[in-house]
Design a protein around this motif. Sequence first.
Motif, PDB file in Angstrom:
ATOM      1  N   GLY A   1       0.675  -1.126  -0.014  1.00 11.65           N
ATOM      2  CA  GLY A   1      -0.181  -0.041  -0.051  1.00 11.65           C
ATOM      3  C   GLY A   1       0.886   1.194  -0.046  1.00 11.65           C
ATOM      4  N   GLU A   2       0.237   2.446  -0.003  1.00  7.48           N
ATOM      5  CA  GLU A   2       1.054   3.619  -0.016  1.00  7.48           C
ATOM      6  C   GLU A   2       1.873   3.604   1.428  1.00  7.48           C
ATOM      7  OE1 GLU A   2       1.470   6.927  -1.751  1.00  7.48           O
ATOM      8  OE2 GLU A   2      -0.136   5.865  -2.361  1.00  7.48           O
ATOM      9  N   GLY A   3       3.159   4.112   0.937  1.00  2.00           N
ATOM     10  CA  GLY A   3       4.008   4.132   2.069  1.00  2.00           C
ATOM     11  C   GLY A   3       4.893   2.987   2.331  1.00  2.00           C
ATOM     12  N   ASP A   4       4.401   1.983   1.841  1.00  2.00           N
ATOM     13  CA  ASP A   4       5.263   0.452   2.165  1.00  2.00           C
ATOM     14  C   ASP A   4       6.447   0.703   1.234  1.00  2.00           C
ATOM     15  OD1 ASP A   4       5.923  -2.140   2.784  1.00  2.00           O
ATOM     16  OD2 ASP A   4       4.807  -2.928   1.098  1.00  2.00           O
ATOM     17  N   PRO A   5       7.545   0.346   1.809  1.00  4.90           N
ATOM     18  CA  PRO A   5       8.736   0.159   0.918  1.00  4.90           C
ATOM     19  C   PRO A   5       8.679  -0.717   0.013  1.00  4.90           C
ATOM     20  CG  PRO A   5       9.280   0.284   3.247  1.00  4.90           C
ATOM     21  CD  PRO A   5       7.833   0.259   3.191  1.00  4.90           C
ATOM     22  N   GLY A   6       7.939  -2.103   0.416  1.00  3.79           N
ATOM     23  CA  GLY A   6       7.824  -3.117  -0.604  1.00  3.79           C
ATOM     24  C   GLY A   6       8.928  -4.057  -0.674  1.00  3.79           C
ATOM     25  N   GLU A   7       8.844  -4.623  -1.907  1.00  2.00           N
ATOM     26  CA  GLU A   7       9.740  -5.736  -2.500  1.00  2.00           C
ATOM     27  C   GLU A   7      10.210  -5.383  -3.900  1.00  2.00           C
ATOM     28  OE1 GLU A   7       6.979  -8.731   0.022  1.00  2.00           O
ATOM     29  OE2 GLU A   7       6.892  -8.678  -2.204  1.00  2.00           O
ATOM     30  N   HIS A   8      11.448  -5.678  -4.117  1.00  2.00           N
ATOM     31  CA  HIS A   8      11.730  -5.465  -5.942  1.00  2.00           C
ATOM     32  C   HIS A   8      12.083  -6.825  -6.101  1.00  2.00           C
ATOM     33  CE1 HIS A   8      15.517  -4.457  -4.156  1.00  2.00           C
ATOM     34  NE2 HIS A   8      15.993  -4.827  -5.209  1.00  2.00           N
ATOM     35  N   ALA A   9      11.738  -6.816  -7.624  1.00  2.00           N
ATOM     36  CA  ALA A   9      12.300  -7.956  -8.306  1.00  2.00           C
ATOM     37  C   ALA A   9      13.866  -7.912  -8.384  1.00  2.00           C
ATOM     38  CB  ALA A   9      11.744  -7.925  -9.945  1.00  2.00           C
ATOM     39  N   SER A  10      14.599  -8.960  -8.327  1.00  2.58           N
ATOM     40  CA  SER A  10      16.017  -8.753  -8.870  1.00  2.58           C
ATOM     41  C   SER A  10      16.503 -10.178  -9.498  1.00  2.58           C
ATOM     42  CB  SER A  10      16.716  -9.066  -7.098  1.00  2.58           C
ATOM     43  OG  SER A  10      16.386 -10.349  -6.798  1.00  2.58           O
ATOM     44  N   ASP A  11      17.757  -9.688  -9.925  1.00  2.00           N
ATOM     45  CA  ASP A  11      18.503 -10.551 -10.937  1.00  2.00           C
ATOM     46  C   ASP A  11      19.851 -10.935 -10.208  1.00  2.00           C
ATOM     47  OD1 ASP A  11      19.696 -11.891 -13.192  1.00  2.00           O
ATOM     48  OD2 ASP A  11      19.734 -10.122 -14.371  1.00  2.00           O
TER      49      ASP A  11
ATOM     50  N   PHE B   1       7.908  -8.659 -17.716  1.00  2.00           N
ATOM     51  CA  PHE B   1       6.532  -8.795 -18.082  1.00  2.00           C
ATOM     52  C   PHE B   1       5.924 -10.188 -17.858  1.00  2.00           C
ATOM     53  CE2 PHE B   1       7.604  -6.376 -22.379  1.00  2.00           C
ATOM     54  CZ  PHE B   1       7.046  -5.064 -21.962  1.00  2.00           C
ATOM     55  N   ARG B   2       6.686 -11.262 -17.626  1.00  2.00           N
ATOM     56  CA  ARG B   2       6.255 -12.481 -16.939  1.00  2.00           C
ATOM     57  C   ARG B   2       5.831 -12.409 -15.631  1.00  2.00           C
ATOM     58  NH1 ARG B   2       8.095 -16.934 -13.936  1.00  2.00           N
ATOM     59  NH2 ARG B   2       9.666 -15.677 -13.235  1.00  2.00           N
ATOM     60  N   ILE B   3       6.714 -11.489 -14.775  1.00  2.00           N
ATOM     61  CA  ILE B   3       6.580 -11.116 -13.273  1.00  2.00           C
ATOM     62  C   ILE B   3       4.874 -10.503 -13.297  1.00  2.00           C
ATOM     63  CG2 ILE B   3       6.990 -10.181 -11.348  1.00  2.00           C
ATOM     64  CD1 ILE B   3      10.038 -10.990 -12.151  1.00  2.00           C
ATOM     65  N   VAL B   4       4.906  -9.298 -13.978  1.00  2.00           N
ATOM     66  CA  VAL B   4       3.768  -8.548 -13.891  1.00  2.00           C
ATOM     67  C   VAL B   4       2.337  -9.346 -14.445  1.00  2.00           C
ATOM     68  CG1 VAL B   4       2.648  -6.502 -15.048  1.00  2.00           C
ATOM     69  CG2 VAL B   4       4.798  -6.374 -14.373  1.00  2.00           C
ATOM     70  N   HIS B   5       2.623 -10.249 -15.408  1.00  2.00           N
ATOM     71  CA  HIS B   5       1.562 -11.018 -15.685  1.00  2.00           C
ATOM     72  C   HIS B   5       1.080 -12.010 -14.710  1.00  2.00           C
ATOM     73  CE1 HIS B   5      -0.454 -14.611 -17.829  1.00  2.00           C
ATOM     74  NE2 HIS B   5      -1.133 -13.705 -18.467  1.00  2.00           N
ATOM     75  N   HIS B   6       1.926 -12.338 -13.998  1.00  2.00           N
ATOM     76  CA  HIS B   6       1.515 -13.230 -12.672  1.00  2.00           C
ATOM     77  C   HIS B   6       1.070 -12.612 -11.661  1.00  2.00           C
ATOM     78  CE1 HIS B   6       2.236 -16.151  -9.434  1.00  2.00           C
ATOM     79  NE2 HIS B   6       1.991 -17.231 -10.334  1.00  2.00           N
ATOM     80  N   ILE B   7       1.656 -11.280 -11.303  1.00  2.00           N
ATOM     81  CA  ILE B   7       0.984 -10.732 -10.312  1.00  2.00           C
ATOM     82  C   ILE B   7      -0.440  -9.996 -10.444  1.00  2.00           C
ATOM     83  CG2 ILE B   7       1.434  -8.520  -8.851  1.00  2.00           C
ATOM     84  CD1 ILE B   7       4.271  -8.938  -9.078  1.00  2.00           C
ATOM     85  N   VAL B   8      -0.655  -9.754 -11.521  1.00  2.00           N
ATOM     86  CA  VAL B   8      -2.194  -9.045 -11.877  1.00  2.00           C
ATOM     87  C   VAL B   8      -3.122 -10.427 -11.875  1.00  2.00           C
ATOM     88  CG1 VAL B   8      -3.434  -8.161 -13.731  1.00  2.00           C
ATOM     89  CG2 VAL B   8      -1.278  -6.963 -13.276  1.00  2.00           C
ATOM     90  N   GLY B   9      -2.511 -11.431 -12.219  1.00  2.00           N
ATOM     91  CA  GLY B   9      -3.539 -12.496 -12.302  1.00  2.00           C
ATOM     92  C   GLY B   9      -3.549 -13.405 -10.995  1.00  2.00           C
ATOM     93  N   LYS B  10      -2.390 -13.377 -10.196  1.00  2.00           N
ATOM     94  CA  LYS B  10      -2.561 -14.210  -8.979  1.00  2.00           C
ATOM     95  C   LYS B  10      -2.292 -13.337  -7.777  1.00  2.00           C
ATOM     96  CE  LYS B  10      -2.464 -18.233 -11.258  1.00  2.00           C
ATOM     97  NZ  LYS B  10      -3.699 -18.958 -11.444  1.00  2.00           N
ATOM     98  N   GLY B  11      -2.056 -12.063  -7.777  1.00  2.00           N
ATOM     99  CA  GLY B  11      -1.659 -11.300  -6.697  1.00  2.00           C
ATOM    100  C   GLY B  11      -0.579 -11.373  -6.001  1.00  2.00           C
ATOM    101  N   SER B  12       0.362 -12.373  -6.534  1.00  2.00           N
ATOM    102  CA  SER B  12       1.931 -12.523  -5.850  1.00  2.00           C
ATOM    103  C   SER B  12       2.936 -12.518  -6.972  1.00  2.00           C
ATOM    104  CB  SER B  12       1.516 -13.557  -4.993  1.00  2.00           C
ATOM    105  OG  SER B  12       1.167 -14.822  -5.503  1.00  2.00           O
ATOM    106  N   TRP B  13       3.991 -12.861  -6.251  1.00  2.00           N
ATOM    107  CA  TRP B  13       5.251 -13.066  -7.159  1.00  2.00           C
ATOM    108  C   TRP B  13       5.183 -14.539  -7.638  1.00  2.00           C
ATOM    109  CZ3 TRP B  13       8.571  -9.241  -8.133  1.00  2.00           C
ATOM    110  CH2 TRP B  13       8.729  -8.229  -7.258  1.00  2.00           C
TER     111      TRP B  13
END
Length: 124
Positions: free
Chosen positions: A60-70, A102-114
Amino acid sequence: MTGSWVIDDGSAVVSPEVVLETLKARIGGGELETWLTSSSGRRLAFVTNSRRVMLVLMDGEGDPGEHASDPGAEGSSDGFLLSNGEYDEYPDEDTVPLAEAFRIVHHIVGKGSWPPDARWVVDR
């Protein structure tokens, strides 16, 4: 699907079926920063230089969150132009290639998680 997602500028509600086409069209139009918000309040930041993506999922707003990594990626990439005019450079290990994003976004939008096999770093 776990809730719906909308592009924050109000241009579109996106589903897993159209989110990639929407992002590709925005990138093609020079919009390199896209924010999405879910009906549950989660936020997804997608910032690209057209080769790599800084992808951040927040609760949510203000959460530092999690970022994708390589993990293991070497070097850094520049060209990340934010909507406020800021021009950023990130270590490649903190971004992912465009196709992976793109693969990650597709999954997040569909499933709500990584996706189970995606790599990410918790920034909280």
